[in-house]
Design a protein around this motif. Sequence first.
Motif, short mmCIF file in Angstrom:
data_model
loop_
_atom_site.label_atom_id
_atom_site.label_comp_id
_atom_site.label_asym_id
_atom_site.label_seq_id
_atom_site.Cartn_x
_atom_site.Cartn_y
_atom_site.Cartn_z
N PHE A 88 0.94 -1.24 0.16
CA PHE A 88 -0.25 0.48 -0.05
C PHE A 88 0.95 1.27 -0.15
N MET A 89 2.08 1.26 0.62
CA MET A 89 2.51 2.62 1.07
C MET A 89 3.71 2.35 -0.29
N GLU A 90 3.91 1.38 -0.82
CA GLU A 90 5.02 2.14 -1.95
C GLU A 90 4.16 1.54 -3.23
N GLU A 91 2.87 1.51 -3.90
CA GLU A 91 2.55 1.65 -4.36
C GLU A 91 0.65 1.95 -4.60
N GLU A 92 -0.18 1.69 -3.95
CA GLU A 92 -1.37 2.45 -4.54
C GLU A 92 -1.15 3.49 -3.23
N LEU A 93 -0.57 4.22 -2.69
CA LEU A 93 -0.48 5.65 -1.49
C LEU A 93 0.18 6.48 -3.47
N PRO A 94 1.06 6.24 -3.55
CA PRO A 94 1.97 7.09 -4.03
C PRO A 94 0.81 7.12 -5.14
N ALA A 95 -0.13 6.82 -5.97
CA ALA A 95 -0.54 6.80 -7.00
C ALA A 95 -1.72 7.64 -6.21
N PHE A 96 -2.35 7.45 -5.42
CA PHE A 96 -3.48 7.70 -4.88
C PHE A 96 -3.30 9.57 -4.78
N LEU A 97 -1.93 9.92 -4.01
CA LEU A 97 -1.44 11.37 -3.58
C LEU A 97 -1.36 11.62 -5.36
N LYS A 98 -0.99 11.47 -6.29
CA LYS A 98 -0.63 12.25 -8.02
C LYS A 98 -2.01 12.58 -7.99
N LYS A 99 -3.25 11.47 -8.17
CA LYS A 99 -4.17 11.69 -8.17
C LYS A 99 -4.79 12.94 -7.70
N ALA A 100 -4.60 13.18 -6.79
CA ALA A 100 -5.46 13.67 -6.11
C ALA A 100 -4.58 15.41 -6.30
N GLU A 101 -3.26 15.18 -6.36
CA GLU A 101 -2.52 16.44 -6.31
C GLU A 101 -2.72 17.08 -7.83
N LEU A 102 -2.96 15.70 -9.20
CA LEU A 102 -4.10 16.65 -10.05
C LEU A 102 -5.36 16.64 -9.60
N LEU A 103 -6.18 16.43 -9.35
CA LEU A 103 -7.34 17.20 -9.25
C LEU A 103 -7.40 17.81 -8.51
N GLY A 104 -5.90 18.99 -8.03
CA GLY A 104 -6.11 20.29 -7.26
C GLY A 104 -7.52 19.37 -5.90
N ILE A 105 -6.39 18.27 -4.56
CA ILE A 105 -7.06 18.14 -3.76
C ILE A 105 -6.12 17.60 -3.26
N ASN A 106 -5.82 18.27 -2.00
CA ASN A 106 -5.10 18.72 -0.44
C ASN A 106 -5.33 17.71 0.27
N ILE A 107 -4.33 17.06 1.35
CA ILE A 107 -4.70 16.30 2.83
C ILE A 107 -5.60 16.89 3.04
N LYS A 108 -6.08 17.73 3.71
CA LYS A 108 -6.98 18.43 4.27
C LYS A 108 -8.14 18.24 3.76
N ASN A 109 -8.64 18.79 2.19
CA ASN A 109 -9.30 18.26 1.94
C ASN A 109 -10.31 16.13 1.88
N ILE A 110 -8.81 15.69 1.61
CA ILE A 110 -9.05 13.84 1.97
C ILE A 110 -9.75 13.63 3.55
N ILE A 111 -8.96 14.49 4.58
CA ILE A 111 -8.65 14.30 6.14
C ILE A 111 -10.36 14.42 6.12
#
Length: 111
Positions: A88-111
């Motif tokens: 999860f930490m090596e594969e899924e999370l980086p892909a998720f964070l990249k997609k969130a960044e591309l969509l303009g979603i920040n960590i505060k929106n996720i939390i």
Amino acid sequence: MNFDENKPIYLQIAENICERILSGELNQGNRIPSVREWAATIGVNPNTVARSYETLTERQVIYNQRGIGFFVSPDAKNTIMQDERKRFMEEELPAFLKKAELLGINIKNII
């Protein structure tokens, strides 16, 4: 089982068994269905199930007692959790964070 055509069936079977262990449906020391039993139940070739069991045995999630069957290893749940967390930490999370960044979603929106 419903299979995803984009992933090898033997891996999906192994993942299903791991999920059953994590959920508590299968506990340490529990016997799991034989290769032939499981193959008949889910409608696949026994060689496919045998490959899944081989993979799980290599990961020390299950073990074989010759003449008796396959059983859930004593530390299976911890082994699966460590492997899945790492994946999860090596594969899924980086892909998720990249997609969130591309969509303009920040960590505060996720939390």
